[in-house]
Structures are given as C-alpha cells and as structure tokens.
Design a protein around this motif. Sequence first.
Motif, PDB file in Angstrom:
ATOM      1  N   LEU A 170       0.616  -1.351   0.041  1.00 50.12           N
ATOM      2  CA  LEU A 170       0.074   0.143   0.001  1.00 50.12           C
ATOM      3  C   LEU A 170       0.921   1.276   0.046  1.00 50.12           C
ATOM      4  CD1 LEU A 170      -3.042  -0.885   2.134  1.00 50.12           C
ATOM      5  CD2 LEU A 170      -3.084  -0.391  -0.236  1.00 50.12           C
ATOM      6  N   PRO A 171       1.929   1.426   0.815  1.00 51.38           N
ATOM      7  CA  PRO A 171       2.593   2.730   0.940  1.00 51.38           C
ATOM      8  C   PRO A 171       3.097   3.131  -0.590  1.00 51.38           C
ATOM      9  CG  PRO A 171       3.382   1.468   2.721  1.00 51.38           C
ATOM     10  CD  PRO A 171       2.286   0.464   1.942  1.00 51.38           C
ATOM     11  N   PRO A 172       4.069   2.284  -1.053  1.00 52.78           N
ATOM     12  CA  PRO A 172       4.481   2.817  -2.542  1.00 52.78           C
ATOM     13  C   PRO A 172       3.182   3.047  -3.532  1.00 52.78           C
ATOM     14  CG  PRO A 172       4.862   0.442  -2.249  1.00 52.78           C
ATOM     15  CD  PRO A 172       4.443   1.021  -0.759  1.00 52.78           C
ATOM     16  N   GLY A 254       5.117   5.115 -13.642  1.00 56.99           N
ATOM     17  CA  GLY A 254       6.312   4.119 -13.235  1.00 56.99           C
ATOM     18  C   GLY A 254       6.488   3.861 -11.666  1.00 56.99           C
ATOM     19  N   ALA A 255       6.287   4.873 -11.028  1.00 55.26           N
ATOM     20  CA  ALA A 255       6.495   4.701  -9.474  1.00 55.26           C
ATOM     21  C   ALA A 255       5.290   3.970  -8.904  1.00 55.26           C
ATOM     22  CB  ALA A 255       6.362   5.948  -8.898  1.00 55.26           C
ATOM     23  N   ALA A 256       3.907   4.239  -9.311  1.00 55.51           N
ATOM     24  CA  ALA A 256       2.994   3.545  -8.958  1.00 55.51           C
ATOM     25  C   ALA A 256       3.039   1.981  -9.254  1.00 55.51           C
ATOM     26  CB  ALA A 256       1.652   4.220  -9.173  1.00 55.51           C
ATOM     27  N   VAL A 261       6.071  -3.819  -6.366  1.00 55.43           N
ATOM     28  CA  VAL A 261       6.812  -5.113  -6.654  1.00 55.43           C
ATOM     29  C   VAL A 261       7.940  -5.112  -6.120  1.00 55.43           C
ATOM     30  CG1 VAL A 261       7.518  -6.655  -8.468  1.00 55.43           C
ATOM     31  CG2 VAL A 261       5.366  -5.452  -8.684  1.00 55.43           C
ATOM     32  N   VAL A 262       8.660  -3.947  -6.351  1.00 55.35           N
ATOM     33  CA  VAL A 262      10.186  -3.898  -5.734  1.00 55.35           C
ATOM     34  C   VAL A 262       9.950  -3.955  -4.291  1.00 55.35           C
ATOM     35  CG1 VAL A 262      12.276  -2.483  -5.436  1.00 55.35           C
ATOM     36  CG2 VAL A 262      11.114  -2.441  -7.584  1.00 55.35           C
ATOM     37  N   ALA A 263       9.175  -3.198  -3.656  1.00 54.30           N
ATOM     38  CA  ALA A 263       9.000  -3.228  -2.401  1.00 54.30           C
ATOM     39  C   ALA A 263       8.746  -4.765  -1.543  1.00 54.30           C
ATOM     40  CB  ALA A 263       8.138  -2.449  -1.798  1.00 54.30           C
ATOM     41  N   LEU A 264       7.749  -5.259  -2.331  1.00 48.64           N
ATOM     42  CA  LEU A 264       7.450  -6.889  -1.988  1.00 48.64           C
ATOM     43  C   LEU A 264       8.580  -7.601  -2.217  1.00 48.64           C
ATOM     44  CD1 LEU A 264       5.129  -8.579  -1.015  1.00 48.64           C
ATOM     45  CD2 LEU A 264       4.726  -9.196  -3.277  1.00 48.64           C
ATOM     46  N   LEU A 265       9.439  -7.595  -3.223  1.00 47.09           N
ATOM     47  CA  LEU A 265      10.556  -8.515  -3.436  1.00 47.09           C
ATOM     48  C   LEU A 265      11.789  -8.256  -2.291  1.00 47.09           C
ATOM     49  CD1 LEU A 265      10.956  -8.637  -7.271  1.00 47.09           C
ATOM     50  CD2 LEU A 265      10.158 -10.426  -5.599  1.00 47.09           C
ATOM     51  N   ALA A 266      11.835  -6.996  -2.128  1.00 48.61           N
ATOM     52  CA  ALA A 266      13.001  -6.475  -1.161  1.00 48.61           C
ATOM     53  C   ALA A 266      12.527  -6.972   0.385  1.00 48.61           C
ATOM     54  CB  ALA A 266      13.157  -4.966  -0.931  1.00 48.61           C
TER      55      ALA A 266
END
Length: 592
Positions: A170-172, A254-256, A261-266
């Motif tokens: 949700l945050p990103p 691009g940010a949304a 996905v990047v946050a979830l993988l990290a």
Amino acid sequence: MSEAGTWRRVGAEGRRFLRGHLAALGRLAVWSLLESAHTFLGGYAVARALDDGFLAGHTATGLGWLGVAGAGALVGALALRGVFAGLAGLVEPLRDGLVRRAVRQALERAVADPAWAGGSGAVSRLTQQTEMARDSFAGLVLTARSFAFTAVGALAGLAVLSPALLLFVLPPLLLGAACFAATLHPMARLQRAALDTDEALAARTGELAAGLRDVVACGGAGAAGGRIEALVAAQERLTGRLAGWTARRTLALGAAGRLPVVALLAGTPWLLANGVSTGALAGALTYLVQSLLPALDSLMTAVGSAGTRLVVVLDRFCAPAPKPDTPAPKPGTPAAAGLDAAPDRRREPDPVPGAAVEVRGLRFAYGPGARPVLDGLDLLVRPGEHLAVVGPSGIGKSTLTSLLAGLLPPDAGSVLVAGAPARRAPGGRPDPRRTLLPQEAYVFTGTVRENLVHLSPDSVPGPRIAHAVAALGTAPLVERLGGLDAPVDPGRLSQGERQQLALTAAYLSPAPLLLLDEATCHLDAAAEERAERALAARPGTLVVVAHRMSSAARADRVLVLDGTHAVCGTPAELPARSPLYRDLVGGWHAEG
C-alpha cells in the motif's frame, strides 16, 4: 473561471447525470462484483495450489486449485461481457444530452447574435468535442470501475493471505498515486487552453472566410494571416507544454506500477522470517502483476488523458452562454486585450429629420492593421427611396449592407436608421426597422405559408399573402409546391426558387427598410426586374446591392463604390460624374 470552479461545476453536473441513471450503474456494479470474485480467486488459488498442493506433495490438490483459478478467469470473461453491454446505458445518454445541449447553445447564440461568425466553433463542439466526451467518458467509466472492483478483490486477497503483505504494497502504491494526482490540474488547465485555442482558430478562420473578398481587396491579407499564425503558434506552444507534463505523468505511472513489486521483493526475507508462506508471496505477486498494477496503470492512463480531457470538454458544455447584449470585442481594442476601455463620450450626431438611412463619416476595416473597406462615407436615403449600390467585386458593398443592418459596428462615424443608431435590438431579437436578405436565401423545413410570413411578427391575412405572391411572380412556384399549406423541402428547391420565396417574405415584412445584398442573383433578368419593381412599390425604403447594372438603371439613385471615394446620384447624371459608373454602364450595354 478558476480551475477549482471548473472541477466543481463539472463534478456537480456529473453527479446530477449519474443520479439520473442509477439503474444502469446498478447493472454495472452487479457485473463488476463477478470481476472482483475473479481477481480474488486468481491470487488466492495460486497461494493454495503452492502451500496445500505442490509444495506439500499433493499434486492433485495443486491442480485442483489451479482449476479454480481457471474457472475464475471464465467468470471474469462473462462479467466483462456484461459490463460492455451495460456501459451503453450510460455512454449513449451522455452523448445524446451533449448533442442536444450543443444544438441549444448554438441556436441561443445565433438568435441572440445574428452576426455571430463562430459557426465553425459550434460545429467543432457538436461533432469533435461531443465524440471526444463520449469516448473519454466510456473509457473512464470502464477503467475506473475495473480498478475499483479489482482493487477490492486484490486487497481482500492480500489481507486473507497475510495482513503483513499490505505493509509492503500500500505505501508505494499510494505514493505513486499521489504523484500522479499532482499532474491532473496542470494538464487539465493546458488542455482547456488548447481547446480554447482550437475554437478561436476555427472561429477566426470562419470570420476571415466570410469577408475574404473585402480583406484581399483592401490589402488586409497580411494582418489577417498574422492573427491566424499567432493562434497556430499558440497551439504549438501548448502542445510542447502538454508533452512535458505527459513525461511527468509517465514517471508517476512508473512509481505506482513498479515500486510495490520492488518493495515486496525487497521485503521477502523479512516476510518469510515472520511466518508468511511461499505460496502467500506467490499469490501476492500474482495479485500485483496480473490484476492490481495493470488495473492501476489503465486507470492512471485513462484519468491522465481521457479524464482531464473529459473535464475540459464538459466544462465547455456546462459554461453559461455569453450575454447576447455584449458584443465580442474587436481585435486590437482594449477590451480584446482584457483592459478596461475608457467610456465613449462622443455625442451622437443629431439625425436629419425624416431620413430613412443616414451615414456620416463612416469608416470600417477588418482589423486594426487593415486598409479601410469604407472610409469617410456620407450617405442620406429618404423614406420611400430606391437606392442601388454598385462597384467591383470585393469593394465593400456587402460590408455596407451589414453596417446598415447593424450587424457590424463602425470603426468611426455613425450609421442611423430611422433616426436611431443601427445596432442589434435588445435581447438579440430581430430589428423591426429593417429586413436584410443575403445572397444565400434562407428557406426552412415547414409549409410554404410559414416560409412567406416568418419575417412578420403578426399574423398575415390570406388576401395579403395572395397579393404578395402575385406581385413577386411567385404564384407558379407556390402552385407547383402544392399551395400555401404544402410542405417545403429546402433541398429540393433551386437557388432561384429559394430567392423567390425569400423575396416574397421580405415583401410581407413590416420593416420600413429592405436591404437586398445580391438577393436576386439566381433569378433571370425578367424575374429580377419584376421582384425589384414590386419591392420598390412597397411602402418603405429599398437598398439593393446590384447584381446587374439593369438594377441600377431602375433605381432612384445609385451609390458607386470604387475604393477611393463614393459617388451618389441619379442614373442619368452619374455617367458624367463617375468614370467607374460610366465603364460599368458601357460594359452592360456592350453585353446587351
């Protein structure tokens, strides 16, 4: 109006429209709930297939859960079919309403301002902008509905799999959406300016085309073309600025679309360490990659392009019409530049008692940098007089009739009709002092009688109509059409037949001044002579822009316009006073 006011006004109109179509909204919501079920099953079935099936060594269970996901896809396809069927219940009523509003606005403007030359802008609103609103609204409803119900299904699935997943998604997602929202108002403002420029260009082109002969004849082509070029340059600048904001919007997309996905993988190591299963992570990625992020990308694209465009177009349909009593400022005046013009304290000249038309020191040019079409013209026409106006093509004869009719304001001097300034009547009503017949005769769908009496505010008795039909020689045409109460199809009439009906209507008009701007050009010489003699015998004053020199020979006096100075006199005395008139008469006799 400010941007906030624009959004408030369009929002109010939108809410009013949606409240009137609640049944169609309900049908869309029912079908969209099935789409939410499809989204929920897509990620949840993948998670269960991994955790309870393949990773646990139960292949059949895993395949069963994948079958559930496939069944959900079939449900989604069925829902999408129903959505498209129900979408027409919202889109087509919107388009029909905009078409009716565009026609009503154009008619109200034309009635309020008969000299309005913005017909091209009205056509743009009726065709291009109406279809633009229809397509934008359809795309916006489709994508907004899809995102809303897809988000419900995806977020519900994430919460069921593990609430911790929402902390990384949700945050990103909200950050990208906020960056995107920041681009909406600037883009709406630029698109509104682009539409304003488009309509101004269409209106300016229409105005220029209407007076093209006079503009070219008076050397104003450069100045007129310069104003067109300025509008084209403004469109070019606006397009460049729109491109810049489109690039910013792409970054927000691009940010949304990628940061979740990047946050979830990290955060995968932390999630696995805190009890989130591998299947739940795979299901979360399925929700993001296959459902939520594609729906968000579609929504942002639709809102960023179709949404802002829709707001701007609808604002033009919702905007109140300009006040009819306030004429548009002429280019180059302080009002046109947005400044407060000083009040005109010049005193109107005392009219000549009993004059039908009085012109003093008249000057008019199409634009501040153009050569005057008429300059220093003085003219006095007595009641009951028959005046013919002659001169080369493009010399300003039609411009003079428009000035006498009050459709154009003079740059200098005065034009008086029956002792009062020639101007539009209050409220945009037709001026009862004059009737103007242009070269292109106006005939409308209705009965023959209605076409003959529409210039008369009061009822016209049958014997008077019969007298007019006989005097103008229109009886054979009326008989061929089927009588006074027969329907008229303008498309089946020739130009000459249209002029016959219009001339008869002018004869029945109670206006004391008739202005004919080559209104007999499609008649043969005999029919023209009969019409002009009948109109001259009618009580009142007749001013004719002559199509043939025979019209000048029949007039009491002739006004000769030659571009340098005007000469007015009787047909007998003018050959000695005006070389141009002498040449015109000589050419006419040679042709005869």
